[in-house]
Design a protein around this motif. Structure first.
Motif, short mmCIF file in Angstrom:
data_model
loop_
_atom_site.label_atom_id
_atom_site.label_comp_id
_atom_site.label_asym_id
_atom_site.label_seq_id
_atom_site.Cartn_x
_atom_site.Cartn_y
_atom_site.Cartn_z
N LEU A 22 0.83 -1.20 0.00
CA LEU A 22 0.00 0.00 0.00
C LEU A 22 0.87 1.26 0.00
CD1 LEU A 22 -2.72 -1.15 2.54
CD2 LEU A 22 -3.08 -0.71 0.10
N THR A 23 1.89 1.26 0.83
CA THR A 23 2.77 2.43 0.92
C THR A 23 3.54 2.63 -0.38
OG1 THR A 23 2.96 2.12 3.30
CG2 THR A 23 4.65 3.48 2.24
N GLU A 24 4.09 1.55 -0.89
CA GLU A 24 4.85 1.59 -2.13
C GLU A 24 3.99 2.10 -3.30
OE1 GLU A 24 6.27 -2.19 -4.41
OE2 GLU A 24 7.46 -1.99 -2.57
N SER A 25 2.77 1.61 -3.38
CA SER A 25 1.90 2.00 -4.47
C SER A 25 1.38 3.44 -4.29
CB SER A 25 0.74 1.02 -4.63
OG SER A 25 0.01 0.89 -3.43
N VAL A 37 3.17 5.88 -3.01
CA VAL A 37 4.30 6.69 -3.48
C VAL A 37 4.32 6.72 -5.00
CG1 VAL A 37 6.83 6.83 -3.57
CG2 VAL A 37 5.67 6.38 -1.39
N LEU A 38 4.07 5.57 -5.62
CA LEU A 38 4.04 5.49 -7.08
C LEU A 38 2.94 6.39 -7.66
CD1 LEU A 38 4.86 4.16 -9.80
CD2 LEU A 38 3.21 2.35 -9.26
N ALA A 39 1.74 6.30 -7.11
CA ALA A 39 0.60 7.03 -7.66
C ALA A 39 0.61 8.51 -7.28
CB ALA A 39 -0.70 6.39 -7.17
N ASP A 40 1.29 8.86 -6.20
CA ASP A 40 1.21 10.23 -5.68
C ASP A 40 2.57 10.90 -5.62
OD1 ASP A 40 -0.30 12.42 -4.73
OD2 ASP A 40 0.20 11.91 -2.67
N GLY A 41 3.46 10.50 -6.49
CA GLY A 41 4.81 11.06 -6.47
C GLY A 41 4.86 12.56 -6.64
N ASP A 42 3.88 13.13 -7.30
CA ASP A 42 3.89 14.58 -7.53
C ASP A 42 2.69 15.26 -6.85
OD1 ASP A 42 1.86 13.63 -9.11
OD2 ASP A 42 2.61 14.50 -10.97
#
Length: 135
Positions: free
Chosen positions: A6-9, A11-16
């Motif tokens: 969940l955390t990894e994904s 970060v992926l989806a909300d990097g900006d």
């Protein structure tokens, strides 16, 4: 629940920091009937939602915090007029925004993990509704 996935994904989806603003764009496009429940400028709401998502992930291993905090948040949403079916719409649109922003790196496992997590959040929030509104 797989906190690491969940955390990894997230970060992926909300990097900006685009996830929650994009979520609202999708929500209002798919469910225009909910638009009047929000102010014209949803930036502050998007920031609060992002903070709430991160807080839930931070407390994923603290059931007492989750139950109390999400129950209280659910009671507030009941007062705003949010109905039980709206939680499914929110989960659908949040996952859609994540899939879109995650791009090719997004996986079906990430979708499944977020669907499970958002369903659990919805259940805890709905548990905070007054009995006459929880159905």
């Amino acid at each position: 629940m797989d906190k690491e996935l969940l955390t990894e994904s997230l970060v992926l989806a909300d990097g900006d920091d685009r996830l929650t603003p994009r979520f609202y764009e999708i929500l209002f496009a798919r469910y225009p009937g909910v638009r009047p429940m929000f102010s014209a400028d949803v930036r502050s709401q998007a920031a609060m939602l992002r903070t709430a998502v991160v807080a839930v992930l931070d407390h994923l291993d603290d059931p007492a915090w989750l139950t109390t905090t999400l129950g209280d948040l659910g009671a507030k949403h009941a007062a705003y007029g949010a109905t039980a079916p709206m939680y499914d719409a929110v989960a659908e649109c949040m996952v859609a925004a994540m899939e879109e922003l995650g791009g090719e790196a997004w996986t079906p496992e990430m979708t499944a993990a977020w669907s499970e997590a958002l369903g659990a959040v919805a259940g805890l929030m709905l548990a905070g509704y007054p009995e006459e509104l929880s159905a």
